[in-house]
Design an enzyme around this catalytic site. Structure first.
Site, mmCIF file in Angstrom:
data_model
loop_
_atom_site.group_PDB
_atom_site.id
_atom_site.type_symbol
_atom_site.label_atom_id
_atom_site.label_comp_id
_atom_site.label_asym_id
_atom_site.label_seq_id
_atom_site.Cartn_x
_atom_site.Cartn_y
_atom_site.Cartn_z
ATOM 1 N N GLY A 202 0.821 -1.211 0.000
ATOM 2 C CA GLY A 202 0.000 0.000 0.000
ATOM 3 C C GLY A 202 0.849 1.251 0.000
ATOM 4 O O GLY A 202 2.063 1.199 -0.243
ATOM 5 N N ASN A 203 0.232 2.376 0.262
ATOM 6 C CA ASN A 203 0.989 3.627 0.367
ATOM 7 C C ASN A 203 0.353 4.497 1.448
ATOM 8 O O ASN A 203 -0.683 4.145 2.002
ATOM 9 C CB ASN A 203 1.051 4.334 -0.987
ATOM 10 C CG ASN A 203 -0.317 4.709 -1.493
ATOM 11 O OD1 ASN A 203 -0.986 5.554 -0.919
ATOM 12 N ND2 ASN A 203 -0.763 4.045 -2.556
ATOM 13 N N ARG A 204 0.969 5.629 1.727
ATOM 14 C CA ARG A 204 0.565 6.401 2.900
ATOM 15 C C ARG A 204 -0.536 7.428 2.636
ATOM 16 O O ARG A 204 -0.843 8.234 3.508
ATOM 17 C CB ARG A 204 1.801 7.105 3.479
ATOM 18 C CG ARG A 204 2.755 6.136 4.153
ATOM 19 C CD ARG A 204 4.012 6.848 4.601
ATOM 20 N NE ARG A 204 3.705 8.107 5.255
ATOM 21 C CZ ARG A 204 4.503 9.177 5.245
ATOM 22 N NH1 ARG A 204 5.643 9.130 4.604
ATOM 23 N NH2 ARG A 204 4.150 10.276 5.865
ATOM 24 N N SER A 205 -1.126 7.389 1.480
ATOM 25 C CA SER A 205 -2.151 8.398 1.206
ATOM 26 C C SER A 205 -3.374 8.184 2.100
ATOM 27 O O SER A 205 -3.897 7.072 2.211
ATOM 28 C CB SER A 205 -2.568 8.305 -0.266
ATOM 29 O OG SER A 205 -3.630 9.192 -0.493
ATOM 30 N N ALA B 247 -3.517 7.963 -4.863
ATOM 31 C CA ALA B 247 -2.175 7.412 -5.066
ATOM 32 C C ALA B 247 -2.372 5.975 -5.529
ATOM 33 O O ALA B 247 -2.766 5.102 -4.742
ATOM 34 C CB ALA B 247 -1.393 7.472 -3.765
#
Ligand code: CTP
Length: 431
Positions: free
Chosen positions: A220-223, A287
């Site tokens: 995943g990502n931090r958005s 994102a």
């Protein structure tokens, strides 16, 4: 001050409609209430009558002592037909709670009681605030009825998720909080001056995609989705009809925005693809993963004796570039570029051209104080005409600046995307 007609149908959430009326009258609005016969099993008309200071009607055949007038109006000399007169006088007709049954009747134009007859006769903006058990909410019949209502311009104030009315039940189907409903109704009432995005359909993507590794893990990502949600809020405030595709966003939702939840880049691609042709503006704030595990497992990976685990990643499709390839010239496409420090501006300008966009919103992800999961942001908006710096400010203010840029792009005389090619200003063609 607005004249709000409130239709109350028969569900347990009818008790929340009392609070809505209390808030609305306190805010200075004139309110009339019509109820379905079933709703009287949940809340009696005396309560609504006391709070509105006006008679409450249930049947088309009963005489209205106020003759269709709202508390701020003088009743006419004659006895008008209630289902016609009430909506004629109303600035907005809100049906809250709207049960699955009432939604079905509204979708199919049935007029079998005062509430539904009034809806059929309403020329003012109509909003429905559904409330029901989550199985009923998910049922294809309810989904189809809501889609029909939306198509006809009815605003759907989406229910929330949480504890439901009946004891022990949990899910999606809770009536929106009365304060949210009131804010939504106030936004619907025409204020005289047209709003800058009136009539526009805006599609926003928000949050960050998650690509499964196994049944419990993901890449995943931090958005957080804050920027995308702020854009959705601001576009709605400016009059647009907004659909927000939310990738794993756990933030509060705006009742006038339609949300569609997605998890992965592939789901986001499908959801945007299905809605893109109908939108005037695409704000691609999500994102989106550029890579996903090539072989996601259906079960949980056991650590066992393995000391090293290699993850093979494959490219995902570039959703925005794909959409830009089939865009109409009148659509405005805004991409977002998360860049690290030096050279970011040039790379973002490259994306503007390569992805055939009208604007790119650049933010510097090397800074910890802004951007991902922060309440504030500082961005540069790039268009073919140049760059606009937006100093560090709240995401709501940044959203406002981005939508100002969109308004400028829509108002421009020159347009650069008829053949999809974006060039320097001198090479642009007239529409
Ligand atoms: N985007 C997309 N589909 C992807 C990846 C990104 O639609 N698979 C969109 C994002 O929503 C964003 C823009 O494209 O609006 C970001 O462009 P991209 O070139 O992917 O930039 P970054 O991922 O920020 O950076 P990089 O150059 O490292 O890819």
């Amino acid at each position: 001050m607005a004249r709000i007609l409130l239709g109350v149908s028969g569900g347990i959430a009818a008790y929340k409609a009392l609070e809505l009326v209390r808030l609305a009258t306190k805010a200075g609005h004139a309110v009339r209430v019509v109820q379905t016969p079933t709703s009287e099993r949940f809340v009696g008309r005396a309560s609504f009558a006391a709070l509105t200071g006006a008679p409450v009607l249930v049947s088309e055949f009963e005489r209205d002592p106020a003759r269709g007038a709202f508390p701020d109006q003088t009743p006419p000399e004659h006895d008008p037909l209630s289902h016609l007169e009430l909506v004629r006088n109303a600035d907005c007709y809100l049906i809250a709670p709207a049960t699955a049954h009432t939604l079905a009747k509204l979708a199919h134009g049935l007029a079998d009681n005062l509430l539904t007859s009034a809806a059929l006769a309403a020329a003012c903006p109509v909003a429905v605030a559904p409330a029901m058990n989550d199985q009923m909410w998910q049922h294809p019949a309810t989904r189809a009825n809501l889609a029909l209502l939306r198509e006809r311009g009815v605003t759907v104030l989406e229910p929330g998720t949480g504890a439901l009315g009946s004891k022990g039940e949990w899910g999606t189907g809770r009536l929106r909080e009365p304060a949210d409903l009131l804010a939504a109704v106030e936004a619907l009432v025409p204020h005289g001056a047209p709003r800058p995005l009136d009539g526009l359909r805006v599609l926003v993507t928000a949050g960050g995609t998650r690509e499964p590794i196994d049944s419990v893990r993901y890449v995943g990502n931090r958005s957080s989705g804050r920027m995308g949600f702020a854009l959705a809020d601001e576009a709605a405030r400016r009059g647009a009809r907004v659909t927000c595709l939310a990738a794993n966003v756990g933030l509060d939702r705006n009742p006038v925005v339609e949300y569609v939840d997605v998890e992965t880049a592939a789901q986001l691609a499908e959801a945007t693809g299905a809605r893109f042709d109908d939108c005037d503006v695409l704000l691609m704030a999500a994102a989106v993963a550029d890579y996903r595990p090539a072989h996601a497992l259906d079960e949980k990976i056991k650590k066992g004796a393995v000391q090293r685990l290699e993850l093979e990643l494959e490219r995902t499709e570039d959703v925005l570039a794909g959409l830009a390839g089939r865009r109409r010239p009148d659509q405005v496409l805004v991409g977002f570029a998360a860049e690290h420090g030096q050279g970011g501006l040039e790379r973002a300008r490259g994306k503007l051209a390569d992805k055939r966009l009208d604007a790119v919103v650049l933010n510097d992800v090397s800074r910890g104080d802004i951007g991902f999961d922060a309440g504030e942001n500082e961005v540069t908006i790039l268009t073919a005409a140049g760059e606009t710096g937006v100093p560090r400010s709240s995401k709501a203010e940044v959203a406002a600046a981005i939508l100002d840029a969109v308004a400028q792009l829509r108002g421009r005389e020159e347009y650069n995307s008829q053949d999809g090619a974006v060039g320097p200003p001198g090479t642009r063609r007239r529409r």
